[in-house]
Design an enzyme around this catalytic site. Structure first.
Site, PDB file in Angstrom:
ATOM      1  N   LYS A 803      29.271 -12.773  29.985  1.00 35.24           N
ATOM      2  CA  LYS A 803      29.295 -12.401  28.577  1.00 35.24           C
ATOM      3  C   LYS A 803      29.927 -13.476  27.704  1.00 35.24           C
ATOM      4  CE  LYS A 803      28.620  -7.473  29.120  1.00 35.24           C
ATOM      5  NZ  LYS A 803      29.107  -6.092  28.920  1.00 35.24           N
ATOM      6  N   ARG A 838      29.665  -4.645  37.630  1.00 41.55           N
ATOM      7  CA  ARG A 838      28.241  -4.862  37.325  1.00 41.55           C
ATOM      8  C   ARG A 838      28.050  -6.355  37.073  1.00 41.55           C
ATOM      9  NH1 ARG A 838      25.067  -5.106  32.629  1.00 41.55           N
ATOM     10  NH2 ARG A 838      22.993  -4.142  32.806  1.00 41.55           N
TER      11      ARG A 838
END
Length: 861
Positions: A803, A838
């Site tokens: 991210k 994840r």
């Protein structure tokens, strides 16, 4: 004016519950009695038999106290003392009783109970009916009746508020805390003393009271003292006023006390005085809370569901507490049809155990007349007890609201057991397809040949206590004199019983192919049923290995791998690679949730994900599949095609049909924190209403969504939390969430005192008292969050892979170059107790996680 005769501090020895060392031994009690009567006649004649003989009263009280009465509570004992005093003479109109137990607590002077009872209340009449005496004229008889009525009225009026309430008090509770504004007071703890008085509306009864623990209810002073002690010893308040208010709030909200008086004393505050003190009296309305129709849940002004209307209790005078409580009861009766709270244990160890439990819940919803299922516990796998040569059990508990009487409820539960195929010819405590036991029914204490409430063996069964504590750990066991939380803690910390109970979470409900031994399925070793169900321990106390969710984006515009797996063959091939690398779950998404992403239609999302799911299942792959969607229709289509888990980044807030769908399908549900939607969330990262504390904001808003999920009927055991890294959070906030991840599911959190009244008004929340006085010193204290529901023991998933905030820290603009930055966040997540990560790069992260597991997990097992 009413007269009194009595005695002070009569010392007796009796066995009454446990002492401060948890022992059931004879203990000293001090009894003070004030008997209301009239001494007019004895004062004129000087004849003792025309009065109440205090010596006889002492003897009767002593005889009762030192008899084998078998009582456990101070309330029941005080009731018995009152009855003994009133039984001395028909001239005894009423009695004021104070019973003190000096050895009840380790850090308090005493615990006691104070009650007022009239002869009418306790014995059913006023004694002598004052029939006309021989030779007494009508006028004299009328005058005597008038005097008697006046004396009775005076006896009740002298009691004041005690005529309407009972009181439990704790005197001289001595604790150490940081308290004060002076420099040395901020660095060193000092001794502070507390007096607590719990006010409880006196139960009204049309019939004479039978003295027993079934009628005189425990008010649970131990739980109150435990909560207050935890608060005080960890707090850092500047003012006595703030500390007193915090104690009152905790007592009312956490311990369900209708009204409390708190006196806080600082012995060292003044040089020439014994102490300085603040005393306050508060009730539920002062903190914007009232009892909810769900037993065990307190509603607040900031809760997800509206609180029921409550009367204004701010100024309580004589009789107002009883009427206020009655008004609350009337409101609740109108909204819940006077339903009773029944706590039911569920257990199974035959066949598809998880399916059995879900089937039982369905029957409880449909086959119990005049009832509804309110809430469930987490799910526990337990070793068999008593008869050990049988399969392991799955256990849970639920709260049912019902109009059925206890025996009617028992009949209905046994009918459900029979319908599900329970074999009653099986030996006692043997294998069973379903077992439904009534653990509590309101505060009822009963013992019949068919049914004992509270459940006879509850105190020794960790497999029943643990799930019960999930719903309400403050339930009072009226036979044992302890809460369910205290009973469970005793089994866990003071018992030789092995800790053979493990909280588990379903990751897959069923098998999707006949080839359950497919070589690609590395998860078969975790299957706990032949049905293909996968149950995993996901709490740090029992989890040994991190669970990996591999990302499969079937989108053209995902921030990291958009367009890489658009074709069906490429998607299925990547899924197989993820599984080979070590993925425990495949998360398939058909819509990008990157910041600013436009929303795709339902049909397009279904077109992207459903064929991939079908092809994976056709290949014989049994690995659990999660569908990453916030559309209920997409989730339904994915589940029909072979998916197992719904991963909803909006926590059910985007599509009103999502939570009902999850409840109906009984599937695991990953509930994430987010504000707005992907196109707006980047502009919604202002947490100033939480004093800029992103963790507090995330906790508060997650709790609202969890409460909504529970209210829609989603079992607690199917919910997994995701703090939403990167969603409505800017770079530094993401690091803050990772750094403080354990606080996400903590019972309480500590935060700097930097709140303002204006911030509190925006959210409707009650902030920590004294929080305006920061002086820039960064002090911390408990924050009163008014969470809609506790988040303790929910498993946590963290999705930080590749991210933007990682790129900002590493300088890597290309998301695919952020692998090792992701590795650092994975380690932080594991250290913080995350059960699932994840990730895109499964193979690399597996190595990172296995080493982190050995550091942060294996030492705890």
């Amino acid at each position: 004016m009413a007269d009194t005769i009595g005695f002070d501090d009569l010392q007796v020895r009796t066995v009454l519950g446990n002492d401060g060392w948890e022992r059931s031994k004879p203990q000293p009690l001090l009894i003070t009695a004030e008997i209301h009567t009239s001494i007019r006649s004895a004062g004129k004649t000087d004849k003792v038999y025309e009065s109440v003989h205090y010596g006889v009263a002492c003897k009767r009280v002593t005889t009762f106290a030192e008899s084998n009465h078998g009582l456990q509570s101070l309330e029941a004992f005080a009731e018995g003392v009152a009855k003994a005093c009133l039984g001395v003479s028909a001239r005894a109109l009423a009695v004021h009783i104070v019973v003190r137990k000096p050895r009840a607590l380790l850090h308090a002077e005493c615990v006691g109970v104070e009650i007022f009872r009239t002869c009418q209340e306790l014995l059913g009449s006023w004694g002598d009916q004052l029939v006309p005496q021989e030779g007494e004229g009508a006028e004299a008889n009328a005058q005597r009746l008038l005097e008697a009525d006046s004396e009775r009225a005076l006896a009740e009026s002298r009691a004041g508020q005690l005529a309407h309430e009972d009181r439990i008090f704790v005197k001289g509770l001595s604790l150490s805390t940081i308290l004060g504004v002076n420099l040395w007071e901020r660095h060193y703890k000092q001794v502070v003393n507390f007096d607590l008085t719990l006010h409880n509306a006196k139960p009204s009864a049309a019939e004479p009271v039978v003295v027993s623990d079934a009628t005189a209810r425990y008010r649970n002073y131990r739980t109150v003292v435990e909560q207050v002690t935890e608060l005080v010893e960890k707090s850092t308040y500047r003012t006595v006023e703030a500390l007193a208010t915090a104690i009152a709030r905790t007592t009312i909200k956490q311990c369900r006390v209708a009204k409390v008086t708190v006196r806080v004393m600082k012995p060292n505050a003044l040089v020439f005085a014994a102490c300085s003190a603040v005393e306050i009296t508060r009730c539920a309305a002062d903190f914007g809370v009232s009892l909810d129709s769900r037993a065990g849940s307190r509603m607040a002004s900031g809760s997800a569901s509206p609180a029921s209307k409550s009367p204004n209790l701010s100024s309580l005078d004589v009789g107002s507490l009883a009427s206020a409580v009655a008004e609350i009861a009337r409101d609740q009766q109108q909204s819940s049809s006077a339903l009773h709270s029944a706590y039911i244990a569920l257990g199974t160890n035959v066949g598809d155990r998880l399916a059995n439990l879900h089937c039982a819940l369905d029957h409880l919803r449909t086959d119990l007349p005049k009832s509804h299922l309110v809430e469930t516990s987490f799910l526990y796998e337990t070793a068999p007890m008593y008869v050990t040569d049988q399969p392991a059990f799955l256990n849970g508990a639920c709260l049912v609201k019902t109009e059925l009487e206890p025996i009617q409820l028992l009949d209905a539960l046994q009918a459900i057991e029979a319908k599900m195929g329970r074999d009653y010819t099986m030996y006692r405590n043997g294998p069973r397809v379903i077992d439904l036991d009534i653990l509590f029914y309101d505060e009822l204490v009963m013992k019949t040949e068919r049914l004992i409430i509270p459940h006879l063996l509850l105190h020794e069964r960790r497999f029943q206590l643990a799930p019960l504590c999930d719903i309400d750990r403050d339930l009072m066991h009226h036979r044992k004199g302890k809460t369910t939380g205290a009973l469970y803690r005793h089994l866990t910390t003071h018992s030789n019983v092995p800790n053979d109970i493990i909280q588990v979470t379903p990751l897959k409900l069923r098998s999707h192919s006949s080839n359950s031994n497919n070589s690609n399925n590395r998860n078969n070793r975790n299957n706990s049923n032949a049905s293909g169900c996968i149950l995993r321990p996901l709490l740090p106390s029992h989890q040994k290995e991190t669970v990996f969710m591999g990302i499969l984006n079937c989108t053209p515009d995902s921030f990291s791998d958009g367009g890489d797996h658009e074709s069906l063959d490429a998607a299925v091939e990547h899924a197989q690679l993820l599984i080979k690398a070590g993925a425990d779950i495949i998360d398939i998404g058909g819509q990008s949730t990157r910041p600013g992403a436009a929303q795709e239609g339902v049909d397009e999302e279904i077109r992207r994900v459903v064929p991939v799911i079908k092809r994976i299942r056709e290949a014989g792959i049994e690995t659990p599949i999660s569908v990453d969607t916030f559309y209920a229709d997409v989730a339904a289509a994915a589940l029909d095609s072979g998916a197992d888990i719904i991963n909803d980044v909006t926590g059910g807030s985007f599509d009103a049909k999502m939570l009902p769908l999850v409840a109906q399908r009984k599937c695991p549900y990953i509930l994430m924190h987010m504000r707005g939607d992907p196109s707006t969330m980047s502009s919604m990262n202002d947490y100033s209403e939480y004093d800029g504390d992103v963790v507090r904001g995330t906790r508060f808003e997650l709790a609202q969504r969890v409460r909504a999920a529970l209210d829609h009927g989603i079992p607690r055991w199917n919910i997994i939390l995701d703090p939403g890294i990167g969603f409505a959070k800017e770079g530094a906030q993401n690091f803050e969430v990772l750094r403080r991840l354990p606080e996400l599911t903590a019972k309480h959190i500590r935060a700097p005192f930097a709140a303002t009244d204006s911030a509190a008004s925006k959210t409707g929340k009650t902030l920590a008292p004294g929080s305006k006085e920061t002086d820039g010193d960064g002090e911390e204290g408990f924050i009163d969050e008014d969470l809609a529901t506790t988040l303790v023991n929910y498993p946590v998933l963290v999705g930080s892979s590749r991210k933007r905030f990682i790129g900002a820290a590493t300088g890597k603009k290309d998301a695919k170059d952020r692998v090792w930055g992701t590795a650092a966040t994975v380690t932080a997540a594991i250290q913080g107790g995350a059960a699932i990560v994840r990730v895109h790069d499964v193979a690399e992260m597996v190595d990172v996680a296995r080493v982190s597991d050995h550091i942060y997990r294996c030492q705890q097992n």
